[in-house]
Design a protein around this motif. Structure first.
Motif, PDB file in Angstrom:
ATOM      1  N   ASN A 190       0.849  -1.188   0.000  1.00 34.19           N
ATOM      2  CA  ASN A 190       0.000   0.000   0.000  1.00 34.19           C
ATOM      3  C   ASN A 190       0.886   1.239   0.000  1.00 34.19           C
ATOM      4  OD1 ASN A 190      -2.511  -1.517   0.328  1.00 34.19           O
ATOM      5  ND2 ASN A 190      -1.711  -1.984   2.366  1.00 34.19           N
ATOM      6  N   VAL A 191       0.281   2.390  -0.039  1.00 28.81           N
ATOM      7  CA  VAL A 191       1.045   3.639  -0.081  1.00 28.81           C
ATOM      8  C   VAL A 191       1.843   3.835   1.207  1.00 28.81           C
ATOM      9  CG1 VAL A 191       0.865   6.155  -0.208  1.00 28.81           C
ATOM     10  CG2 VAL A 191      -0.582   4.718  -1.657  1.00 28.81           C
ATOM     11  N   ASN A 192       1.242   3.565   2.358  1.00 25.61           N
ATOM     12  CA  ASN A 192       1.888   3.846   3.641  1.00 25.61           C
ATOM     13  C   ASN A 192       2.323   2.609   4.412  1.00 25.61           C
ATOM     14  OD1 ASN A 192       1.638   6.648   3.378  1.00 25.61           O
ATOM     15  ND2 ASN A 192      -0.465   6.573   4.109  1.00 25.61           N
ATOM     16  N   ASP A 193       2.143   1.437   3.846  1.00 25.50           N
ATOM     17  CA  ASP A 193       2.589   0.231   4.536  1.00 25.50           C
ATOM     18  C   ASP A 193       2.701  -0.932   3.548  1.00 25.50           C
ATOM     19  OD1 ASP A 193      -0.018  -0.556   4.050  1.00 25.50           O
ATOM     20  OD2 ASP A 193      -0.630  -0.566   6.138  1.00 25.50           O
ATOM     21  N   PHE A 194       3.348  -1.979   4.005  1.00 24.40           N
ATOM     22  CA  PHE A 194       3.466  -3.187   3.200  1.00 24.40           C
ATOM     23  C   PHE A 194       3.708  -4.368   4.124  1.00 24.40           C
ATOM     24  CE2 PHE A 194       7.853  -2.084   3.875  1.00 24.40           C
ATOM     25  CZ  PHE A 194       8.514  -3.291   3.966  1.00 24.40           C
ATOM     26  N   LYS A 195       3.443  -5.547   3.620  1.00 24.25           N
ATOM     27  CA  LYS A 195       3.808  -6.763   4.326  1.00 24.25           C
ATOM     28  C   LYS A 195       3.936  -7.882   3.306  1.00 24.25           C
ATOM     29  CE  LYS A 195      -0.921  -7.818   5.711  1.00 24.25           C
ATOM     30  NZ  LYS A 195      -1.811  -8.115   6.814  1.00 24.25           N
ATOM     31  N   TYR A 196       4.843  -8.786   3.594  1.00 22.34           N
ATOM     32  CA  TYR A 196       4.971  -9.962   2.743  1.00 22.34           C
ATOM     33  C   TYR A 196       5.449 -11.139   3.560  1.00 22.34           C
ATOM     34  CZ  TYR A 196      10.093  -9.625   2.250  1.00 22.34           C
ATOM     35  OH  TYR A 196      11.441  -9.607   2.475  1.00 22.34           O
ATOM     36  N   ALA A 197       5.155 -12.300   3.031  1.00 27.05           N
ATOM     37  CA  ALA A 197       5.571 -13.546   3.665  1.00 27.05           C
ATOM     38  C   ALA A 197       5.910 -14.539   2.573  1.00 27.05           C
ATOM     39  CB  ALA A 197       4.457 -14.083   4.546  1.00 27.05           C
ATOM     40  N   LEU A 198       6.960 -15.294   2.798  1.00 29.56           N
ATOM     41  CA  LEU A 198       7.387 -16.323   1.862  1.00 29.56           C
ATOM     42  C   LEU A 198       7.840 -17.530   2.669  1.00 29.56           C
ATOM     43  CD1 LEU A 198       8.138 -17.203  -1.054  1.00 29.56           C
ATOM     44  CD2 LEU A 198      10.421 -16.307  -0.581  1.00 29.56           C
ATOM     45  N   GLN A 199       7.303 -18.681   2.325  1.00 29.88           N
ATOM     46  CA  GLN A 199       7.720 -19.916   2.961  1.00 29.88           C
ATOM     47  C   GLN A 199       8.011 -20.936   1.874  1.00 29.88           C
ATOM     48  OE1 GLN A 199       4.848 -21.604   5.644  1.00 29.88           O
ATOM     49  NE2 GLN A 199       6.291 -23.102   6.429  1.00 29.88           N
ATOM     50  N   LEU A 200       9.210 -21.523   1.943  1.00 24.81           N
ATOM     51  CA  LEU A 200       9.625 -22.510   0.959  1.00 24.81           C
ATOM     52  C   LEU A 200       9.701 -23.883   1.607  1.00 24.81           C
ATOM     53  CD1 LEU A 200      12.511 -20.485  -0.735  1.00 24.81           C
ATOM     54  CD2 LEU A 200      10.108 -20.588  -1.395  1.00 24.81           C
TER      55      LEU A 200
END
Length: 119
Positions: A30-40
């Motif tokens: 988003n403009v004022n925030d972000f989040k991500y997650a990755l699991q392998l």
């Protein structure tokens, strides 16, 4: 910009783990925030979230994986106006070396003799 940073990190990780399958891949930018997650499926687990606080970004995250020796490795961190700071690490991070004596004396001299601008 933050999307490009996150994408570059994920791309580098994917290239380093060509045989790893993706179990989870979530991203919200988003403009004022972000989040991500990755699991392998090779034990790599990455989560990060960031938000704009005033004019500064505050980013929190954790990375974990299993070393080639079979040992679990994890790092939790925060990055803000004070820079990147490790909150916890397993195995613990090594203790930094002591400040050399000559530099310590120089710092003490500077504290004892502030410049005219600092008085």
């Amino acid at each position: 910009m933050k999307f490009l940073i996150a994408f570059a990190c994920l791309l580098a990780l994917a290239c380093a783990n060509e045989d790893a399958g993706v179990l989870r891949n979530e991203a919200e930018v988003n403009v004022n925030d972000f989040k991500y997650a990755l699991q392998l499926d090779n034990s790599v687990n990455i989560e990060q979230q960031g938000a704009l606080s005033g004019e500064e970004w505050v980013v929190k995250g954790q990375h974990s994986w299993t070393s080639p020796e079979g040992e679990p490795v994890s790092i939790q961190y925060i990055a803000n106006e004070n820079g990147y700071q490790v909150l916890s690490a397993n195995p613990p991070l090594p203790t930094p070396p002591p400040i050399p004596e000559a530099i310590q004396r120089a710092l003490e001299y500077i504290r004892a003799h502030p410049s005219q601008d600092q008085q």
